[in-house]
Design a protein around this motif. Sequence first.
Motif, PDB file in Angstrom:
ATOM      1  N   GLN A 110      51.800  36.757  37.066  1.00 13.46           N
ATOM      2  CA  GLN A 110      51.575  37.111  38.417  1.00 13.46           C
ATOM      3  C   GLN A 110      52.884  36.723  39.498  1.00 13.46           C
ATOM      4  N   TRP A 130      39.076  36.932  25.312  1.00 14.92           N
ATOM      5  CA  TRP A 130      38.992  36.391  27.007  1.00 14.92           C
ATOM      6  C   TRP A 130      38.663  34.906  26.960  1.00 14.92           C
ATOM      7  N   SER A 188      41.227  34.603  29.558  1.00 12.11           N
ATOM      8  CA  SER A 188      40.721  35.123  30.644  1.00 12.11           C
ATOM      9  C   SER A 188      40.937  36.604  30.765  1.00 12.11           C
ATOM     10  N   ASP A 216      41.884  38.079  33.638  1.00 14.09           N
ATOM     11  CA  ASP A 216      42.447  38.249  34.832  1.00 14.09           C
ATOM     12  C   ASP A 216      43.625  39.126  34.758  1.00 14.09           C
ATOM     13  N   GLY A 217      44.003  39.981  35.586  1.00 12.57           N
ATOM     14  CA  GLY A 217      45.083  40.704  35.294  1.00 12.57           C
ATOM     15  C   GLY A 217      44.837  42.223  34.574  1.00 12.57           C
ATOM     16  N   HIS A 218      43.870  42.244  34.204  1.00 14.97           N
ATOM     17  CA  HIS A 218      43.342  43.588  33.642  1.00 14.97           C
ATOM     18  C   HIS A 218      43.891  44.809  34.304  1.00 14.97           C
ATOM     19  N   TYR A 242      47.267  42.364  29.106  1.00 20.70           N
ATOM     20  CA  TYR A 242      46.895  41.156  29.536  1.00 20.70           C
ATOM     21  C   TYR A 242      47.767  40.234  29.714  1.00 20.70           C
ATOM     22  N   TYR A 272      49.144  36.095  32.411  1.00 21.71           N
ATOM     23  CA  TYR A 272      49.036  36.683  33.888  1.00 21.71           C
ATOM     24  C   TYR A 272      48.654  35.772  35.014  1.00 21.71           C
ATOM     25  N   HIS A 273      47.714  34.864  34.848  1.00 19.37           N
ATOM     26  CA  HIS A 273      47.284  33.900  35.881  1.00 19.37           C
ATOM     27  C   HIS A 273      46.980  32.624  35.065  1.00 19.37           C
ATOM     28  N   ALA A 276      43.629  30.627  35.740  1.00 18.91           N
ATOM     29  CA  ALA A 276      42.460  31.378  35.094  1.00 18.91           C
ATOM     30  C   ALA A 276      42.412  30.915  33.594  1.00 18.91           C
ATOM     31  N   THR A 277      43.507  30.973  32.890  1.00 21.35           N
ATOM     32  CA  THR A 277      43.820  30.698  31.607  1.00 21.35           C
ATOM     33  C   THR A 277      43.682  29.338  31.355  1.00 21.35           C
TER      34      THR A 277
END
Length: 398
Positions: free
Chosen positions: A246, A282, A286, A288-290, A297, A368-369, A372-373
């Motif tokens: 991101q 997930w 996670s 996030d970023g979908h 992802y 992506y994030h 969150a990961t």
Amino acid sequence: MLSKRVGDLCTPAFLVDLEKVKQNARVMQERFQKMGVQLRPHMKTHKTVECGDIMTGGSRCCITVSTVAEATFYADHGFDDILYAYPLPLDKVERCAQLSERLSLFHVLVDSTAALHALRQRPLQGGKIWRVWLKLDCDNGRAGVLYSEPLALLLAKDIWQSERVELTGVYAHCGNTYHCSGVEQIQAIAQQTTTLILQFMEKLKDAGIDGPKCSIGSTPSCSHPVPDMAVLSEVHPGNYVFYDVQQSLIGSCSLDDVAVRVLTRVIGHYPHRNQLLVDCGWTALSLDGHGRLPSGYAVIEGHPDLRSESQLSASSLLIYWYVPFPISPLHFPRLVSMTQEHGRVEPVSGNLDYSKFPLGSALSLIPYHACATAAMHPVYFVLSEGAVVDTWKPTRGW
């Protein structure tokens, strides 16, 4: 016993490149030292003692946290001057009081008269005073009193005039930089946020309130600061120590700066649907970023020749997943969906060559994030020169 080889790790596993973490931390520290601005790094991305040491240069002083659990964790490990940068929840006043009485400096964030009233109702022992930062919304649109509302100045005055309460500073998060694409847009938001908070500080002076600090922060704005940020007292970025896909899309960094990966393994071949199955769902990456990446992802790290041979832009490179062996770009896989413990991988076009993805083979995902990961993993495996040299265990909870 700590494995010395990445290939021996059970997957999915969260990997941290120690050299990149140190480099990212050093660059940010030196940037704001040159500007004469205090860096108060945010711990929310990693939530570990070891990374906190790196970000503070070993001082264990002057940090930002997003939960009381983090604040307590760092206090337990000898950190001090901790700013709890979250609009004060009324159910956490007592825990914050105990931290304020325990530490030399513990700061809370307020954006309502109800929160200020709760602090007044809980005077601190031992001659301590509440260190309060006013949370200001400078068009970020999440938390804080809107900078243009009369309530902002009224609340600042109320804090200033309260007994055993100090208006320590004014705090703004320019999270709207996360909607940017490129340095020019990032710096435009950074300038706007800086201008608005400095204008508010002038209003405070006009009202006879002189002395509070001012702080803004986000990884994009602090990765590309504008000159006026040198007037600020502090900045409080956090994600920069890891970075992620991101941030590379926003323009904060390059993919080479990203310090974290999720290691996953191929656990299934399904030629009838032209897919692989990997053991990363997930709960390891996670959601996030979908929908934000052509590659699904995440981005997969791999063959370095792709970058030198390709004339693609940095953003279009993200359509490729990098794997540790040569493979035609037309056949690069993408992570098209995830369930709790499974990830489905298919090619961008054409048919998968399953001989290049044997069962048990590993893929390295660039998340992506990172925040969150990282929150998905109870332990981080720390790498130096390709070998596992340490494990970091983050705190959890609120």
